[in-house]
Scaffold this active site. Structure first.
Site, short mmCIF file in Angstrom:
data_model
loop_
_atom_site.label_atom_id
_atom_site.label_comp_id
_atom_site.label_asym_id
_atom_site.label_seq_id
_atom_site.Cartn_x
_atom_site.Cartn_y
_atom_site.Cartn_z
N HIS A 218 7.56 -3.18 -8.87
CA HIS A 218 6.35 -3.52 -8.10
C HIS A 218 6.13 -2.54 -6.96
O HIS A 218 5.01 -2.36 -6.49
CB HIS A 218 6.48 -4.93 -7.51
CG HIS A 218 6.78 -5.97 -8.55
ND1 HIS A 218 5.82 -6.49 -9.38
CD2 HIS A 218 7.94 -6.57 -8.91
CE1 HIS A 218 6.38 -7.37 -10.20
NE2 HIS A 218 7.66 -7.44 -9.93
N HIS B 16 9.12 -1.14 2.19
CA HIS B 16 8.53 -0.77 0.90
C HIS B 16 7.12 -0.27 1.15
O HIS B 16 6.59 -0.38 2.26
CB HIS B 16 8.53 -1.98 -0.06
CG HIS B 16 7.71 -3.10 0.46
ND1 HIS B 16 8.22 -4.08 1.32
CD2 HIS B 16 6.40 -3.39 0.31
CE1 HIS B 16 7.25 -4.92 1.65
NE2 HIS B 16 6.14 -4.51 1.05
N HIS C 13 2.91 0.38 -0.42
CA HIS C 13 1.81 0.01 -1.32
C HIS C 13 0.90 1.23 -1.41
O HIS C 13 0.65 1.89 -0.38
CB HIS C 13 1.03 -1.18 -0.75
CG HIS C 13 1.86 -2.42 -0.59
ND1 HIS C 13 1.97 -3.36 -1.60
CD2 HIS C 13 2.63 -2.85 0.44
CE1 HIS C 13 2.77 -4.35 -1.17
NE2 HIS C 13 3.19 -4.05 0.05
N GLU D 245 -2.96 -2.26 1.62
CA GLU D 245 -3.19 -3.71 1.41
C GLU D 245 -4.21 -4.21 2.42
O GLU D 245 -5.23 -4.80 2.05
CB GLU D 245 -1.88 -4.49 1.53
CG GLU D 245 -0.92 -4.18 0.38
CD GLU D 245 -0.17 -5.40 -0.10
OE1 GLU D 245 0.64 -5.92 0.69
OE2 GLU D 245 -0.39 -5.83 -1.23
N HIS E 67 5.35 -1.28 4.77
CA HIS E 67 5.73 -2.57 5.35
C HIS E 67 7.22 -2.56 5.65
O HIS E 67 8.03 -2.30 4.74
CB HIS E 67 5.42 -3.71 4.36
CG HIS E 67 3.96 -3.94 4.18
ND1 HIS E 67 3.42 -4.56 3.08
CD2 HIS E 67 2.92 -3.61 4.97
CE1 HIS E 67 2.11 -4.63 3.19
NE2 HIS E 67 1.77 -4.06 4.35
N THR F 298 2.62 -10.75 0.65
CA THR F 298 1.46 -10.41 -0.18
C THR F 298 1.81 -10.38 -1.67
O THR F 298 1.07 -9.84 -2.49
CB THR F 298 0.88 -9.04 0.21
OG1 THR F 298 1.86 -8.04 -0.12
CG2 THR F 298 0.52 -9.00 1.69
N1 LIG Z 1 4.20 -7.11 1.12
S1 LIG Z 1 5.48 -8.03 0.88
O1 LIG Z 1 6.41 -7.86 1.97
O2 LIG Z 1 5.06 -9.39 0.68
C1 LIG Z 1 6.26 -7.50 -0.59
C2 LIG Z 1 5.49 -7.11 -1.68
F1 LIG Z 1 4.14 -7.11 -1.62
C3 LIG Z 1 6.08 -6.72 -2.88
F2 LIG Z 1 5.32 -6.39 -3.94
C4 LIG Z 1 7.47 -6.70 -3.00
S2 LIG Z 1 8.23 -6.27 -4.53
C5 LIG Z 1 8.02 -7.76 -5.45
C6 LIG Z 1 9.07 -8.79 -5.07
C7 LIG Z 1 10.42 -8.32 -5.50
C8 LIG Z 1 10.65 -8.12 -6.86
C9 LIG Z 1 11.90 -7.66 -7.28
C10 LIG Z 1 12.88 -7.38 -6.31
C11 LIG Z 1 14.21 -6.82 -6.76
O3 LIG Z 1 14.42 -6.74 -8.00
O4 LIG Z 1 14.99 -6.44 -5.85
C12 LIG Z 1 12.62 -7.57 -4.94
C13 LIG Z 1 11.37 -8.05 -4.53
C14 LIG Z 1 8.24 -7.07 -1.91
F3 LIG Z 1 9.58 -7.03 -2.06
C15 LIG Z 1 7.66 -7.47 -0.72
N2 LIG Z 1 8.45 -7.90 0.33
C16 LIG Z 1 9.41 -8.94 0.06
C17 LIG Z 1 8.68 -10.18 -0.44
C18 LIG Z 1 9.31 -10.79 -1.74
C19 LIG Z 1 10.34 -11.86 -1.53
C20 LIG Z 1 11.43 -11.65 -0.53
C21 LIG Z 1 11.95 -10.22 -0.32
C22 LIG Z 1 11.62 -9.59 1.05
C23 LIG Z 1 10.21 -9.25 1.29
ZN LIG Z 2 4.30 -5.19 1.33
#
Ligand SMILES: NS(=O)(=O)c1c(F)c(F)c(SCCc2ccc(C(=O)O)cc2)c(F)c1NC1CCCCCCC1
Ligand SMILES: [Zn+2]
Length: 257
Positions: free
Chosen positions: A66, A92, A94, A104, A117, A198
């Site tokens: 992602h 991470h 976007h 975003e 972010h 998000t």
């Molecule tokens: N903008 S955000 O902060 O909401 C956000 C995104 F938009 C994101 F798209 C992501 S990545 C998607 C969630 C994810 C998937 C797989 C793994 C893994 O295999 O390690 C980890 C995470 C992503 F990781 C995050 N941040 C994450 C939110 C997902 C759940 C908890 C992890 C910490 C923050």
């Molecule tokens: Zn993010």
């Protein structure tokens, strides 16, 4: 990541079916209409501590299908600008595609090329997993990325490794560096509002800071970000941004006039 059944940006309209919070009224990202922001002089400069990491401290950089995610040690902390202390979890990005931008958040309807972010959790909770279900549990620092005239050495610390993690699930260890260099030098000018993750599970537990100053990357660096990664179907990992969510009754505060 925790409890992720498969979702994608293509079926973002159906997230609310599997993840009820995604259909909530305190969702992110939003458009920041600067004519409607409220100047709040009590908003103090954001202060970061422990963000400068030695090269011998290795950090995990991962393509999770992602986004590209850099795991961060809890030694990085937000020590000013928020009412409580928050410690880093991960950062991470976007981004868009060769045919369009991919931040975003938008400002006055303008979408920037990309967005970083840096995710933190409130240390009054025992762990990140506990914090992320409480309204004051998470703090995400966001900054916009645009194309500028010069290479950005801080972003190069991440971008130069992307070719090693082209496929979903691949990860690599990268040397530590000054993570603060990924954020604006001026941490006084920002927007602040209550929102959500998000991505599913879209928990409405994020106190967002979106900086006014944008980060500049070279054209080649922005292309590396947009062209290097693929997702689980070996499709280019691009346009990994959620659509703008309704503000509902929320107000966006600004630390500047
Ligand atoms: N903008 S955000 O902060 O909401 C956000 C995104 F938009 C994101 F798209 C992501 S990545 C998607 C969630 C994810 C998937 C797989 C793994 C893994 O295999 O390690 C980890 C995470 C992503 F990781 C995050 N941040 C994450 C939110 C997902 C759940 C908890 C992890 C910490 C923050
Ligand atoms: Zn993010």
């Amino acid at each position: 990541g925790p409890g992720h059944s498969h979702w994608s940006y293509e079926d973002r309209e159906h997230w609310g079916v599997d993840y009820p919070d995604c259909a909530g009224t305190v969702q992110s990202p939003i458009n920041i209409d600067t004519a409607k922001t409220i100047f709040s002089p009590q908003l103090r400069p954001i202060q970061l501590s422990g963000y400068s990491l030695p090269a011998n401290e290795k950090l995990k950089l991962r393509n999770n299908g992602h986004t590209v995610l850099l795991e961060l040690p809890e030694s990085l902390a937000i020590t000013g600008g928020y009412a409580q202390q928050y410690r880093a979890v991960q950062l991470h990005l976007h981004w868009g595609s060769p045919s369009g931008p991919g931040s975003e958040h938008t400002v006055n309807g303008h979408r920037f090329a990309a967005e970083i972010h840096v995710v933190h959790y409130n240390t009054k909770y025992d762990s990140f997993k506990e914090a992320m279900v409480h309204p004051d549990g998470l703090a995400v620092l966001g900054a916009f990325l645009e194309v500028g005239p010069r290479e950005n050495p801080y972003y190069q610390e991440i971008l130069e490794h992307l070719y090693k993690i082209q496929r979903e699930g691949e990860e690599v260890l990268v040397p530590g560096f000054n993570i603060a260099g990924l954020l604006p030098a001026n941490l006084k000018l920002y927007f602040h509002y209550n929102g959500s993750l998000t991505t599913p599970p879209c928990y409405q537990t994020v106190k967002w800071t979106v900086f006014n100053q944008t980060m500049l990357l070279s054209h080649d660096q922005m292309s590396m970000l947009v062209m290097s990664l693929r997702n689980d179907d070996s499709k280019p990992l691009q346009n990994n941004y959620r659509m703008i969510q309704d503000l509902h009754r929320r107000r966006v505060l600004s630390s500047f006039q």
